[in-house]
Design a protein around this motif. Structure first.
Motif, mmCIF file in Angstrom:
data_model
loop_
_atom_site.group_PDB
_atom_site.id
_atom_site.type_symbol
_atom_site.label_atom_id
_atom_site.label_comp_id
_atom_site.label_asym_id
_atom_site.label_seq_id
_atom_site.Cartn_x
_atom_site.Cartn_y
_atom_site.Cartn_z
ATOM 1 N N ASN A 269 -23.358 11.763 13.811
ATOM 2 C CA ASN A 269 -24.019 12.868 13.114
ATOM 3 C C ASN A 269 -23.505 14.242 13.541
ATOM 4 O O ASN A 269 -24.242 15.236 13.505
ATOM 5 C CB ASN A 269 -25.540 12.817 13.329
ATOM 6 N N LEU A 270 -22.238 14.312 13.932
ATOM 7 C CA LEU A 270 -21.667 15.585 14.333
ATOM 8 C C LEU A 270 -20.151 15.519 14.187
ATOM 9 O O LEU A 270 -19.520 14.568 14.660
ATOM 10 C CB LEU A 270 -22.029 15.908 15.787
ATOM 11 N N ALA A 271 -19.571 16.506 13.515
ATOM 12 C CA ALA A 271 -18.121 16.549 13.352
ATOM 13 C C ALA A 271 -17.683 17.990 13.173
ATOM 14 O O ALA A 271 -18.393 18.807 12.566
ATOM 15 C CB ALA A 271 -17.672 15.704 12.146
ATOM 16 N N VAL A 272 -16.514 18.307 13.690
ATOM 17 C CA VAL A 272 -15.988 19.666 13.593
ATOM 18 C C VAL A 272 -14.476 19.605 13.433
ATOM 19 O O VAL A 272 -13.810 18.731 14.000
ATOM 20 C CB VAL A 272 -16.368 20.509 14.835
ATOM 21 N N ARG A 273 -13.949 20.501 12.632
ATOM 22 C CA ARG A 273 -12.504 20.672 12.521
ATOM 23 C C ARG A 273 -12.126 21.994 13.186
ATOM 24 O O ARG A 273 -12.925 22.944 13.175
ATOM 25 C CB ARG A 273 -12.047 20.668 11.060
ATOM 26 N N GLN A 274 -10.924 22.030 13.746
ATOM 27 C CA GLN A 274 -10.427 23.237 14.390
ATOM 28 C C GLN A 274 -9.108 23.646 13.738
ATOM 29 O O GLN A 274 -8.315 22.788 13.369
ATOM 30 C CB GLN A 274 -10.200 23.001 15.876
ATOM 31 N N MET A 275 -8.881 24.943 13.639
ATOM 32 C CA MET A 275 -7.631 25.441 13.086
ATOM 33 C C MET A 275 -7.165 26.643 13.896
ATOM 34 O O MET A 275 -7.947 27.563 14.177
ATOM 35 C CB MET A 275 -7.801 25.830 11.615
ATOM 36 N N ALA A 276 -5.892 26.630 14.295
ATOM 37 C CA ALA A 276 -5.339 27.712 15.095
ATOM 38 C C ALA A 276 -5.433 29.037 14.347
ATOM 39 O O ALA A 276 -5.330 29.094 13.120
ATOM 40 C CB ALA A 276 -3.889 27.401 15.467
#
Length: 251
Positions: free
Chosen positions: A63-70
């Motif tokens: 129940n938790l997700a995150v994307r990262q972008m430089a």
């Protein structure tokens, strides 16, 4: 998505005026690392294939997700800032019984880890209007932003964060910190009830290349296992293929 050119001046004003109290450096307090290979300062977007970098990452749990972008500025990366996008949230976040905070940490080749005791300051950014919606803060609570979301036509956190992204101020110009921890806290007890960890961009897209530090020593196992393609180490994919796979995490 390249939002930097249109909002750079606004961002700098926001940092200097609205977030001044949160921009104080963390101090050393034991944050010594012999491993700067994970996110060393990159002067140019163009990199050779042998050192191909993952510009984006994706981390998920229950129940938790995150994307990262430089974060790019001109033709260079900035290691002190990173874009975040929440793609899955706990069900109780909408009820106000939980909130989210972000933490940076590093690991040395000898396996020791260090978690910065200060939560990472974050600000919400509207990807459509190219404007910031909040000043810097150290947590995200639906009760603080639900009225704003409703005024934008969104009644649920999921729909709101489909449009709104997060800028995190790592205060890490040299790219010393390796990973980001995303923690969910119970609003009543302020105790962590869920968390996920993911490598901060930039890092070697090829997990086999990432496994070795620039000194030739093996990278800390805890970091190797966080690589998004750790389970693909023996598949025979090329560095370019891994880089393309990482590009799919961008937003």
């Amino acid at each position: 998505m390249n939002t930097i050119t249109t909002m750079k001046k606004y961002l700098m004003v926001t940092m200097l005026v609205a977030g001044a109290a949160l921009m104080t450096a963390c101090g050393s307090s034991g944050a010594q690392s012999t491993d700067l290979a994970s996110r060393g300062v990159i002067s140019s977007v163009s990199e050779s294939d042998s050192k191909a970098l993952a510009v984006c990452n994706s981390t998920s749990g229950t129940n938790l997700a995150v994307r990262q972008m430089a974060y790019t500025e001109g033709n260079s990366y900035r290691m002190d800032l990173v874009w975040l996008k929440l793609t899955a949230l706990p069900t109780d976040f909408a009820s106000g019984t939980s909130y989210i905070a972000f933490w940076k940490w590093l690991a040395n080749s000898n396996g020791s880890t260090y978690l910065d005791s200060s939560a990472v300051p974050v600000a919400l950014y509207d990807s459509q209007t190219k404007k910031f919606l909040t000043n810097w803060g150290t947590s995200i609570k639906w009760t603080d932003i639900s009225a704003m979301a409703l005024s934008m036509g969104y009644s649920s956190p999921t729909s709101f964060f489909g449009r709104v992204i997060i800028l995190a101020n790592l205060k890490d110009t040299n790219g010393e910190y390796d990973a980001l921890k995303v923690s969910v806290y119970n609003s009543s007890t302020n105790k962590s009830v869920n968390e996920i960890n993911g490598l901060l961009p930039l890092f070697s897209a090829n997990p086999n290349a990432y496994a070795v530090e620039s000194s030739g020593a093996a990278r800390a196992g805890v970091l190797q296992q966080l690589h998004p393609f750790y389970s693909y180490r023996s598949t025979g994919y090329t560095t370019s293929q891994f880089q393309s796979m990482a590009q799919n995490f961008c937003f």
